[in-house]
Design an enzyme around this catalytic site. Structure first.
Site, PDB file in Angstrom:
ATOM      1  N   GLY A   9       0.841  -1.207   0.000  1.00 57.42           N
ATOM      2  CA  GLY A   9       0.000   0.000   0.000  1.00 57.42           C
ATOM      3  C   GLY A   9       0.866   1.244   0.000  1.00 57.42           C
ATOM      4  O   GLY A   9       0.551   2.252   0.626  1.00 57.42           O
ATOM      5  N   ARG A  36      -1.211   0.622  -8.193  1.00 57.46           N
ATOM      6  CA  ARG A  36      -1.085   1.672  -9.215  1.00 57.46           C
ATOM      7  C   ARG A  36       0.384   1.954  -9.567  1.00 57.46           C
ATOM      8  O   ARG A  36       1.096   2.637  -8.839  1.00 57.46           O
ATOM      9  CB  ARG A  36      -1.778   2.939  -8.716  1.00 57.46           C
ATOM     10  CG  ARG A  36      -3.293   2.736  -8.588  1.00 57.46           C
ATOM     11  CD  ARG A  36      -3.955   3.868  -7.893  1.00 57.46           C
ATOM     12  NE  ARG A  36      -3.532   3.993  -6.501  1.00 57.46           N
ATOM     13  CZ  ARG A  36      -4.100   4.810  -5.622  1.00 57.46           C
ATOM     14  NH1 ARG A  36      -5.097   5.579  -5.983  1.00 57.46           N
ATOM     15  NH2 ARG A  36      -3.658   4.857  -4.387  1.00 57.46           N
ATOM     16  N   ASP A  61      -1.955  -6.499  -7.723  1.00 61.77           N
ATOM     17  CA  ASP A  61      -3.158  -6.429  -6.896  1.00 61.77           C
ATOM     18  C   ASP A  61      -3.024  -7.447  -5.768  1.00 61.77           C
ATOM     19  O   ASP A  61      -3.052  -8.659  -6.000  1.00 61.77           O
ATOM     20  CB  ASP A  61      -4.389  -6.736  -7.766  1.00 61.77           C
ATOM     21  CG  ASP A  61      -5.683  -6.532  -6.993  1.00 61.77           C
ATOM     22  OD1 ASP A  61      -5.643  -6.463  -5.752  1.00 61.77           O
ATOM     23  OD2 ASP A  61      -6.740  -6.455  -7.650  1.00 61.77           O
ATOM     24  N   SER A 141      -6.005  -0.928  13.089  1.00 61.86           N
ATOM     25  CA  SER A 141      -6.900   0.235  13.168  1.00 61.86           C
ATOM     26  C   SER A 141      -7.599   0.185  14.520  1.00 61.86           C
ATOM     27  O   SER A 141      -7.716  -0.888  15.129  1.00 61.86           O
ATOM     28  CB  SER A 141      -7.946   0.148  12.052  1.00 61.86           C
ATOM     29  OG  SER A 141      -9.005   1.048  12.279  1.00 61.86           O
ATOM     30  N   TYR A 154     -15.617  -4.214   7.768  1.00 61.82           N
ATOM     31  CA  TYR A 154     -14.305  -3.561   7.897  1.00 61.82           C
ATOM     32  C   TYR A 154     -13.724  -3.847   9.280  1.00 61.82           C
ATOM     33  O   TYR A 154     -12.554  -4.230   9.402  1.00 61.82           O
ATOM     34  CB  TYR A 154     -14.428  -2.046   7.657  1.00 61.82           C
ATOM     35  CG  TYR A 154     -13.116  -1.326   7.893  1.00 61.82           C
ATOM     36  CD1 TYR A 154     -12.021  -1.579   7.083  1.00 61.82           C
ATOM     37  CD2 TYR A 154     -12.972  -0.428   8.950  1.00 61.82           C
ATOM     38  CE1 TYR A 154     -10.807  -0.940   7.317  1.00 61.82           C
ATOM     39  CE2 TYR A 154     -11.757   0.210   9.181  1.00 61.82           C
ATOM     40  CZ  TYR A 154     -10.679  -0.055   8.368  1.00 61.82           C
ATOM     41  OH  TYR A 154      -9.470   0.571   8.598  1.00 61.82           O
ATOM     42  N   LYS A 158     -10.246  -5.911  10.492  1.00 60.59           N
ATOM     43  CA  LYS A 158      -9.196  -5.348  11.346  1.00 60.59           C
ATOM     44  C   LYS A 158      -9.076  -6.123  12.665  1.00 60.59           C
ATOM     45  O   LYS A 158      -7.974  -6.220  13.228  1.00 60.59           O
ATOM     46  CB  LYS A 158      -9.454  -3.856  11.570  1.00 60.59           C
ATOM     47  CG  LYS A 158      -9.203  -3.021  10.303  1.00 60.59           C
ATOM     48  CD  LYS A 158      -7.754  -3.125   9.802  1.00 60.59           C
ATOM     49  CE  LYS A 158      -7.447  -2.216   8.637  1.00 60.59           C
ATOM     50  NZ  LYS A 158      -6.031  -2.261   8.232  1.00 60.59           N
ATOM     51  N   PHE A 192      -8.442   6.971   2.679  1.00 58.48           N
ATOM     52  CA  PHE A 192      -9.352   6.087   3.406  1.00 58.48           C
ATOM     53  C   PHE A 192     -10.824   6.463   3.229  1.00 58.48           C
ATOM     54  O   PHE A 192     -11.657   5.649   2.814  1.00 58.48           O
ATOM     55  CB  PHE A 192      -8.975   6.079   4.891  1.00 58.48           C
ATOM     56  CG  PHE A 192      -9.870   5.217   5.725  1.00 58.48           C
ATOM     57  CD1 PHE A 192      -9.649   3.847   5.815  1.00 58.48           C
ATOM     58  CD2 PHE A 192     -10.957   5.753   6.409  1.00 58.48           C
ATOM     59  CE1 PHE A 192     -10.494   3.037   6.565  1.00 58.48           C
ATOM     60  CE2 PHE A 192     -11.797   4.947   7.157  1.00 58.48           C
ATOM     61  CZ  PHE A 192     -11.556   3.586   7.234  1.00 58.48           C
TER      62      PHE A 192
HETATM   63  C1  8X3 Z   1      -9.847   3.888  10.300  1.00 55.12           C
HETATM   64  C2  8X3 Z   1     -10.549   4.275  11.554  1.00 55.12           C
HETATM   65  O1  8X3 Z   1     -12.783   4.519  12.783  1.00 55.12           O
HETATM   66  O2  8X3 Z   1     -12.805   4.907  10.394  1.00 55.12           O
HETATM   67  O3  8X3 Z   1      -9.419   2.585  10.291  1.00 55.12           O
HETATM   68  O4  8X3 Z   1     -12.599   2.698  11.251  1.00 55.12           O
HETATM   69  S1  8X3 Z   1     -12.242   4.082  11.467  1.00 55.12           S
END
Ligand code: 8X3
Length: 257
Positions: A9, A36, A61, A141, A154, A158, A192
């Site tokens: 990344g 990219r 990728d 995260s 998500y 994490k 993000f």
């Molecule tokens: C980024 C923080 O709170 O948007 O990983 O998941 S949050």
């Protein structure tokens, strides 16, 4: 920092900030991985100002195990010298409740954040084990520490990173390989929010009324972690902006400080 690092990344955000910082700290060789190619090559051109540094941009990728193997097999020998692996590639897609979730978005997050991390680690870790030396940092995260409404898949990816950091540590510590992670809250200077909201700049405008972390703040902590003496393993760093106290507690009182 006379070492060799591989950063995934690396074309934007925390990955790019880490590459830039490592370059200023005298790193010897940087393998920069991302999808990219044009962005990677632009970063490689920028870092060519550091005369002692060799930059190897590798575009693939990370979600595709055959693409990963295809890109990295050709330089297998060179990769055996990687001292520091920064598993940074990761993204969020979507912010809806579970019953409205998009299967393609779920696949993208699971394939990038979990399976991609595993593919790279599986390729790089054996060289570290053989040399009885190396350092793996996973970029987790706060979403790997607490869930929040709409975060569902998500957050699950994490949480998986958090578990994998602990698991890697237990599997690798007797081989002299250090493992740690950084779990940041909101970070600007990254793609993000724009990625999460599918390019919708208005919805992605979530940092205008408070000061989040910057990508460079996270890079500095990563550098601190990897530059400790060999007997020190920082396993987990949870870091948020001063105006954030949890996933949902954000003091949106302006950015004046
Ligand atoms: C980024 C923080 O709170 O948007 O990983 O998941 S949050």
């Amino acid at each position: 920092m006379n070492e060799v690092a591989l950063i995934t990344g690396a074309s934007s955000g925390i990955g790019r900030a880490t590459a830039r910082l490592f370059a200023t700290k005298g790193i010897r060789k940087l393998f920069l991985c991302a999808r990219r190619r044009d962005r990677l090559e632009a970063l490689a051109a920028e870092l060519s100002a550091f005369k002692e540094l060799r930059v190897v941009p590798i575009a693939f990728d990370i979600r595709d195990q055959y693409a990963v193997a295809g890109a990295l097999d050709a330089i297998k020998g060179e990769l055996e010298e990687v001292d520091v692996l920064i598993n940074n590639a990761g993204l969020a897609k979507g912010f809806g409740p579970i019953h409205e979730g998009s299967l393609p978005d779920w696949e993208t997050m699971i394939d990038t954040n979990v399976k991609g991390l595993l593919y790279i680690t599986r390729i790089i870790a054996p060289g570290m084990v053989a040399r009885r030396s190396g350092h793996i940092i996973n970029v987790c995260s706060t979403a790997g520490k607490e869930v929040y409404p709409g975060g569902n898949v998500y957050c699950a990816t994490k949480f998986a990173v958090d578990a994998l950091t602990k698991a890697l540590r237990q599997d690798l510590y007797t081989y002299g390989v250090r493992v740690g992670q950084i779990a940041p809250g909101h970070v600007e200077e990254t793609e993000f929010a724009l990625t999460r909201f599918d390019g919708d700049a208005e919805r992605a405008n979530i940092y205008s009324d408070f000061q989040p972390l910057k990508a460079t703040d996270v890079a500095e902590i990563i550098y601190f972690m990897v530059s400790r003496p060999h007997h020190v393993n920082i396993q987990d760093v949870l870091v948020m902006s001063s105006q954030q106290a949890s996933a949902s507690l954000i003091h949106r009182s302006g950015r004046e400080r």
